[in-house]
Design a protein around this motif. Sequence first.
Motif, PDB file in Angstrom:
ATOM      1  N   UNK A  55     -53.596 -18.508  -2.487  1.00 58.44           N
ATOM      2  CA  UNK A  55     -53.307 -19.986  -3.134  1.00 58.44           C
ATOM      3  C   UNK A  55     -54.702 -20.585  -2.960  1.00 58.44           C
ATOM      4  N   UNK A  56     -55.521 -20.353  -2.189  1.00 56.74           N
ATOM      5  CA  UNK A  56     -56.865 -20.969  -2.046  1.00 56.74           C
ATOM      6  C   UNK A  56     -57.927 -20.560  -2.994  1.00 56.74           C
ATOM      7  N   UNK A  57     -57.693 -19.126  -3.229  1.00 56.59           N
ATOM      8  CA  UNK A  57     -58.756 -18.418  -4.113  1.00 56.59           C
ATOM      9  C   UNK A  57     -58.489 -18.179  -5.361  1.00 56.59           C
ATOM     10  N   UNK A  97     -56.929 -19.243  -8.232  1.00 61.25           N
ATOM     11  CA  UNK A  97     -57.162 -20.262  -9.359  1.00 61.25           C
ATOM     12  C   UNK A  97     -58.593 -20.032  -9.890  1.00 61.25           C
TER      13      UNK A  97
END
Lengths: 562, 562, 319, 319
Positions: free
Chosen positions: A284-286, A288
């Motif tokens: 979820x953090x990376x 995108x």
Amino acid sequence: MNAVTPLPARASAARTGSTATVAKHLQTLDQHVIEIMSDSGEGAQKCGQSFGSIAARTGNGVWTVEIIPAEIQPPARSVAGASGNRIRIGSHQITNGGDEADIAVAFNEQVLLGRVNAGELKAGCIVLLENMWAEHEDAKIAGQYAETRDRLVAEGYRVYEVPMERECRSLVPDPRKGKNMFVLGMLCNIYSLDMDLARDQIAFIFGKKDAKVISSNVALLEAGWQWAESNLDFKYRVPAVKATVPQVVINGNTAVALGVLASGMDICAMYPITPATSASHYLSDVFERAGGIVHQAEDEIAACAFAIGASYTGRVAVTITSGPGYSLKQEGLGLAVMAEIPLVVVNVQRGGPSTGQPTKVEQGDLLTVMFGSHGDAPKVVMAPGTIEDCFYSMITARRLAETFNMVVVVLSDASLATAQQPFPRPQFSTEWLAPPVDQNPVPDGAKPYDWDPVTGLSRRFVPGQPNGMHTLTGLAHDRNSRVAYDPEINEQGMRAQHEARHAAEDSHAAASVRRPRGRTARGWLGRHQGRHRRGRGATARRRSPRLLHAPDVPATDAARHR
Amino acid sequence: MNAVTPLPARASAARTGSTATVAKHLQTLDQHVIEIMSDSGEGAQKCGQSFGSIAARTGNGVWTVEIIPAEIQPPARSVAGASGNRIRIGSHQITNGGDEADIAVAFNEQVLLGRVNAGELKAGCIVLLENMWAEHEDAKIAGQYAETRDRLVAEGYRVYEVPMERECRSLVPDPRKGKNMFVLGMLCNIYSLDMDLARDQIAFIFGKKDAKVISSNVALLEAGWQWAESNLDFKYRVPAVKATVPQVVINGNTAVALGVLASGMDICAMYPITPATSASHYLSDVFERAGGIVHQAEDEIAACAFAIGASYTGRVAVTITSGPGYSLKQEGLGLAVMAEIPLVVVNVQRGGPSTGQPTKVEQGDLLTVMFGSHGDAPKVVMAPGTIEDCFYSMITARRLAETFNMVVVVLSDASLATAQQPFPRPQFSTEWLAPPVDQNPVPDGAKPYDWDPVTGLSRRFVPGQPNGMHTLTGLAHDRNSRVAYDPEINEQGMRAQHEARHAAEDSHAAASVRRPRGRTARGWLGRHQGRHRRGRGATARRRSPRLLHAPDVPATDAARHR
Amino acid sequence: MSAATLCLHHFAEENYALEDYQGGVPRWCKGCGDNAILAAIQRLCRDESLRPEKTVFVSGIGCSSRLPHYMRTYGFHGIHGRALPIAEGIKLARPDLHVFVNTGDGDCCSIGAAHWIHAIRYNMNMTVLLHDNHIYGLTKKQASPTSPVGTRSNTTPRGSYLDALSPLTVTLGVQNVSFVAQAVDWIPESLFQILTAAYRHRGFSFVRILQRCPEFVGNMFEPWVHDPQRMLMLTHADGIRVSPALQKIYRNQLPHDPADINRAREIASSEDPIPVGILYRNPEVPCYEDLRGAGKLRTADQVRGALDAELDKFTVWPQ
Amino acid sequence: MSAATLCLHHFAEENYALEDYQGGVPRWCKGCGDNAILAAIQRLCRDESLRPEKTVFVSGIGCSSRLPHYMRTYGFHGIHGRALPIAEGIKLARPDLHVFVNTGDGDCCSIGAAHWIHAIRYNMNMTVLLHDNHIYGLTKKQASPTSPVGTRSNTTPRGSYLDALSPLTVTLGVQNVSFVAQAVDWIPESLFQILTAAYRHRGFSFVRILQRCPEFVGNMFEPWVHDPQRMLMLTHADGIRVSPALQKIYRNQLPHDPADINRAREIASSEDPIPVGILYRNPEVPCYEDLRGAGKLRTADQVRGALDAELDKFTVWPQ
Ligand SMILES: Cc1ncc(C[n+]2csc(CCOP(=O)(O)OP(=O)(O)O)c2C)c(N)n1
Ligand SMILES: Cc1ncc(C[n+]2csc(CCOP(=O)(O)OP(=O)(O)O)c2C)c(N)n1
Ligand code: SF4
Ligand code: SF4
Ligand SMILES: [Mg+2]
Ligand SMILES: [Mg+2]
């Protein structure tokens, strides 16, 4: 009493609070298992991970395992509250956390007791125990401490009482927050590690904070080194071969997430579940930044259906879960099999059945993923054996799924999920990515399920392609994707799926990912070589070979086609 | 031309419209397979079932299989629209519908074609075909008829063109609604069955209607008999042994429903799904009279959870489904296993995977029910082999579930579901029922999971029992039902569950149901003797032995305990 | 037992102490709102003299779903999302039991949403407590359907995307809804009052409790906790009466007749101020267990009779 | 392709005939309302010039869910209850596709209820048609959540137990609801108008269509079919305008502003007369695919860049 051993270079403020210089016994080891545990929030995790990184940079083989309490805020000083790390280091590549620890460092005796009771410490193991509790104002606590220490001594453990709190007090205002770096220093001394690497590590982990934080932590580190040098009668060396290529040190869930990213997949649908969730957190953090999207669905059934929908458009989507979530996805996975929609599913196994032991490792889902959807629903099952495998498995899985229009299940587990192990830094290759989604018109007369008689494969037509319009269905269907009421036609379709699975097995070389050092995916050795596990909920002892498993179907049909 | 063979007794108005008396060839047979099919609504079903009942009352072994179109209102005269019955009769007990038909009666040539294409008719099979289409005003229809007839003749079928419509026209205003009894009469003649039994049968099925309906149907019956007598050159006799005890003739789903009722279970939670639903339909109709309740839940997951909740209160509840629904229940079933809540699950298997072929038979779910819930979740699996088994399985399943606190899966299938077979009328015994729910206080110190070291069993405490309060959980737990974070404790619990499963196997005599003729449940012979099936979606050929299957678990642990 | 002893026995039975309902030591974080909910429940059990052996707490999975372990009644800590159908099965089998359900915002409104909608329809007599902390607690901070838009969590590191679902408006949209209330963990007195009203309502009593999770969303309810004027106390003769002591603190009050569903839906939509009290109550909705005639005793003869009657239909008698 | 040919091509493309959308021969029963729905959909596709290859009809399982087979577009005949999440996955991956969903009252409101609630929240741009025949058709007559109380069916031979669920009030209770309408199969003109409005609304357009099932519940809608006065036509400048021809038959009309959610909820509760038209529309609710930035092209360099940036964080460089 003064410390006589000079501190290694760059040591500025050698602390000399220790009271004795002892005779050292230096032993060379092939491998060793270290555990560090504290109440949660006391930093044993950070200490252990840093120690692992330093060893890795030294060139040792390393495997680190998180020790996590099952509850969010376990009470302090509780048997079930141990939080920390196990680190196994060796002269060669290390592929698991080992059976029992050789050295245990504990910030209080209760968390230690938890590990002793669970049989995690070797008989006669060295114990480095914070001794502040001995004089605790609460007599009950002092009593517990004394009792445990005496019991351990009586049982043959080599107990060293370490005045961690006292030693740190003059260096930092709150020694509770500093002990972990003191311990790191001790361990660097014990394992004869390079203190410059240790100082670099501190600079790295506190890099975002100001210089004072770094220097006070370096001071703690050096104090620990010094205390061990002056007070401990043993010292080890685990010979290392310096790595010549850059290594990454990550855990299995991070590796899965990075593998998803590197594979060119762009949609991950998930629902939170331990121990799989951290992969999705990281993604979820990376994701995108690479144009990907993590969709947290309302439940696992929706996550699976969502991924199927996304895959249907010409992609390969992924859904990540653990046992209970996998059980819920069974029906959806059958649809993907029947409709020949490629899909990657990650199952990070935990202790079962049912809610079971969410943070404990087990490898009890192999048959579940092979046979769990009703009817004969063949899938490909891969089981990574190392952290590196976790990364490359995702790339291979996407490619297999796409090439063979199949569901590919990657079976990780709670141990791989949180364990760290260095491996050569992957070199991105555009080959890892899928070709762009085909939007060209479909030739006249082509059929949506034009199964090749040998491979069972057919080319898929996806929305946007003129002339390719058809309705896909989970009902039995013919080559035109028309609903088939005739058992023979169903048999044709099923045969095609089984053939595709065999094709997937046979052609692994084509589908597999080119790996550094010329290896192709190892261990596609056959079927039913399920990995061993030690009892229930225990750490996996043996991790090789990695297997690609395409399940055998019980029907006589399948046998016929071999 | 006159009919010369006198009609059997009670024949009042012998019809003599036929044009020839033929030389008869009487053959004695061991068994024979008959198919009757029409468009839906034309009554082939009723004809076939009546024929089966008459044969059963005669003392023949009988097995009837429904031929149902997959759509609700298939177009008339369509290949996919065949509606009717296959009836297999024999001198001995018949346990399945056989492979191919010896005689086919068809109300139009298209429905016949469907069966020919599906390979359901024996080479050279006798075909009795309504010939009204030959002169149909729509030339296309007449052409189709001629073409099909000629093709069949060319392919070696023995085709008899029967003027059903014409023969019936003078007897009833709408011959479309009367042909079926005409055909029944033909078949009674062909198989030398007692016409009094046939008249009784008509009186039984039209019992609620007025006398005129009965007499006009009897007239049709007799007309059919007479036509066959005058025009067909063959006649069979399948020697029968008259039953000395009353027999019931029902299909497998009715048997399951009656078994549920007879077993003393009182709550059935379900969600509609073909081919399981008719069991619940029937139960919905009759269960309340025995104090039972059928709950139609919002989905299969809820149905499973609902049944678990009901069982938890000291009962054994049942949930009935088919493949897709079973896949959805997998997670819930794991909870029942972990918490040791007894539960009976019926899976009426259909063609898979996914939505597959809802009305076709397959036996593809054995491994799914054995291994489908994540983790090691041992269950008992029973597979009835006859309609009688369907009834008694439910009684045994409830008792096994209760005795061993286990999930018991009864694996039926689409063929058993709709097939009819006579078996001796069950004699209710109060032993079939569960003892009343225990509401006595629990003795001090007793534990909710006090696993017996040998059998793995523990007594369950249920709400309402003073002193037995505890919280049941799907997490790993100890003997006190307290959450266990320690792998060893989980192992204990798991071991108990596996031991209980073995105990269930070993003690089948105790748990099994006393059956008429001194049989106990047959075929508990071991494991992995899964029944054979002929290709996918085909009718099961072999139906014995019935097996009680307690799945083996892949863990080494399980092996150890054998 | 003589009549007198029996009487004494009954008397004893009907006088329980708080300890009679206290099970395992709660393992929630310090300051977790679940502690206040547990306390209110234990008080309710005592004041209503619920026989512990006749009381069942059913839950799913989540921090909140641990509650049954801390009661000394029967408890059923089930699987994620399925507390309601389990509770329904229990109630249908044993209508005489007191059934409570503890569920979280993820457990009830996400994975369990279908069951939630249908449980409202069934309207079985049970008390359902939605511990709504606007986050997934047990799995360590992921957005839940009730997380306000922009909530930073581990799956929404740059803020969650969607406006929060309102469990109240959804519940009020379902046919057969019979009792809907809202409480907050930080006003124990009204929490207790509302739970009492919920328990006493015959039917499916749905209480959404805004519950603080200091571990993961420490500031979620701070503005309301610190400003009593942002709480809207619903009062009515047929609803809750706010005590004089509370009235002094929570001066923002709104008379609301719980019989008025349209008004209830409007009030339910308010996020600020937070309404507290009974939004809707309709004692006329029949309970499913009554409609199904659950809980009646049955005899072996009844079973035999029903079976024989059916077998008669299908029997072929020997001639 | 030259610009002129391209233009011509486009022109050709944008002129489709009904036949361009006609797939397999429908296999529904005679008089089944699904036939009318199919006709309205094909007309919509033609009038809106939807490119067949850019259009996907997604369904679950049920009679109504067979609809995609009868279209000559892409179709996805999924599994029971899961049409919505499948459609969401498609839309997120390919926001440029026109996505339609056909679902039944069992498929959507029973087994699929959780997905239904959440699909409303996500508010993805798709048109959802609930074929509500108040019964399970495909599985041969079991009560559905929308069956009126007392419905005799195979699982409720003595009549169903519960009041019918209203898909409209439930939908209107969910945060982020952006379009809700009701149509009936027996007024094809308004059905078509409503479908057009639904299709043109950007967001999750939910249309409940009362659909006749002559096979199993032949009389269900008879009173309304035969008495136009029992139909309540919702009219508004921002809603549907009833044509003069229809106005003569359906004289029972109610002006209703689709922006008014409170009024929409009240109207939605009416079972007799049956409201027909747009109950609620809010074009301001953002679409999930937009919030997530779906459908952007991405390059190998982007992947490489993101991967390398992450690997940098974890790399131990040789000394
Ligand atoms: C089938 C399944 N999916 C996921 C999980 C993991 N899980 C456990 S609790 C939980 C959510 C908890 O959130 P909530 O219901 O709000 O309860 P809270 O912890 O906040 O009280 C999840 C996703 C699970 N146990 N089972
Ligand atoms: C998991 C699963 N459960 C049950 C079924 C059986 N089933 C198919 S359609 C259906 C319900 C159909 O009713 P509805 O959704 O109202 O559609 P309709 O046929 O009335 O159009 C059911 C229960 C299934 N296919 N899959
Ligand atoms: S994580 Fe939050 S909800 Fe869970 S116990 Fe801690 S404070 Fe309570
Ligand atoms: S059963 Fe009903 S819904 Fe299904 S096709 Fe026939 S009329 Fe239509
Ligand atoms: Mg929560
Ligand atoms: Mg329907």
